[in-house]
Design a protein around this motif. Sequence first.
Motif, PDB file in Angstrom:
ATOM      1  N   UNK A  55       0.846  -1.187   0.000  1.00  0.00           N
ATOM      2  CA  UNK A  55       0.000   0.000   0.000  1.00  0.00           C
ATOM      3  C   UNK A  55       0.888   1.247   0.000  1.00  0.00           C
ATOM      4  N   UNK A  56       0.776   2.040  -1.049  1.00  0.00           N
ATOM      5  CA  UNK A  56       1.624   3.222  -1.176  1.00  0.00           C
ATOM      6  C   UNK A  56       1.059   4.440  -0.445  1.00  0.00           C
ATOM      7  N   UNK A  57      -0.131   4.320   0.146  1.00  0.00           N
ATOM      8  CA  UNK A  57      -0.806   5.489   0.716  1.00  0.00           C
ATOM      9  C   UNK A  57      -0.686   5.599   2.227  1.00  0.00           C
ATOM     10  N   UNK A  79       7.374  -5.643  -7.273  1.00  0.00           N
ATOM     11  CA  UNK A  79       6.604  -4.891  -6.287  1.00  0.00           C
ATOM     12  C   UNK A  79       5.377  -4.316  -6.985  1.00  0.00           C
ATOM     13  N   UNK A  80       4.200  -4.655  -6.450  1.00  0.00           N
ATOM     14  CA  UNK A  80       2.950  -4.071  -6.925  1.00  0.00           C
ATOM     15  C   UNK A  80       2.539  -3.047  -5.881  1.00  0.00           C
ATOM     16  N   UNK A  81       2.417  -1.807  -6.289  1.00  0.00           N
ATOM     17  CA  UNK A  81       1.933  -0.774  -5.382  1.00  0.00           C
ATOM     18  C   UNK A  81       0.413  -0.706  -5.496  1.00  0.00           C
ATOM     19  N   UNK A  82      -0.251  -0.589  -4.358  1.00  0.00           N
ATOM     20  CA  UNK A  82      -1.699  -0.393  -4.367  1.00  0.00           C
ATOM     21  C   UNK A  82      -1.989   0.997  -3.827  1.00  0.00           C
ATOM     22  N   UNK A  83      -3.038   1.588  -4.341  1.00  0.00           N
ATOM     23  CA  UNK A  83      -3.452   2.922  -3.909  1.00  0.00           C
ATOM     24  C   UNK A  83      -4.862   2.771  -3.360  1.00  0.00           C
TER      25      UNK A  83
END
Length: 160
Positions: A55-57, A79-83
């Motif tokens: 989670x990037x947030x 790396x998969x970033x989620x917003x």
Amino acid sequence: MSKTILLAQGQPSQIHLWKLALESQGHSVVPISPREDLLEVAASQPLDLDLMVVDMTTGLFNPYAFCRECQSKLPNIPVILTHHPRRHIEPAERRWAIYQGAADVIPGLAEAGDLLHSLERIYEAARWFLPIDAEALHRALKQAGLWPAEVSRTSSSTPP
């Protein structure tokens, strides 16, 4: 083929949905707090990690610096970033994240119905050429009470 995935999400609902979806596909999920040193945790895992979903947030770290560092120190772990709060990721933001070393950046999960599409995006970004078992996903969602019961096609208010 089972994969091992490090899952760092700031919202309990996101942890639950991601874990449910990934485990329904036979993967091992290692949930951790985004407050931990993610790179240190990833490097010290006794099992070889195949992917990180982060989670990037959370505001606890710079997600782009994290991706650059991962690309440098752990180049074989996508790396998969989620917003989490956003439903749509702007193309420029996605390009920037990929340029910084992310495999992709995708919206967080707003509801269980988002899971299949999100799994497809993750598999594509991680370059996993594995089939997604939609039935196993639906079964897991039903067992968790997150998938609506099938609606009857006949209405009780229909006159005789």
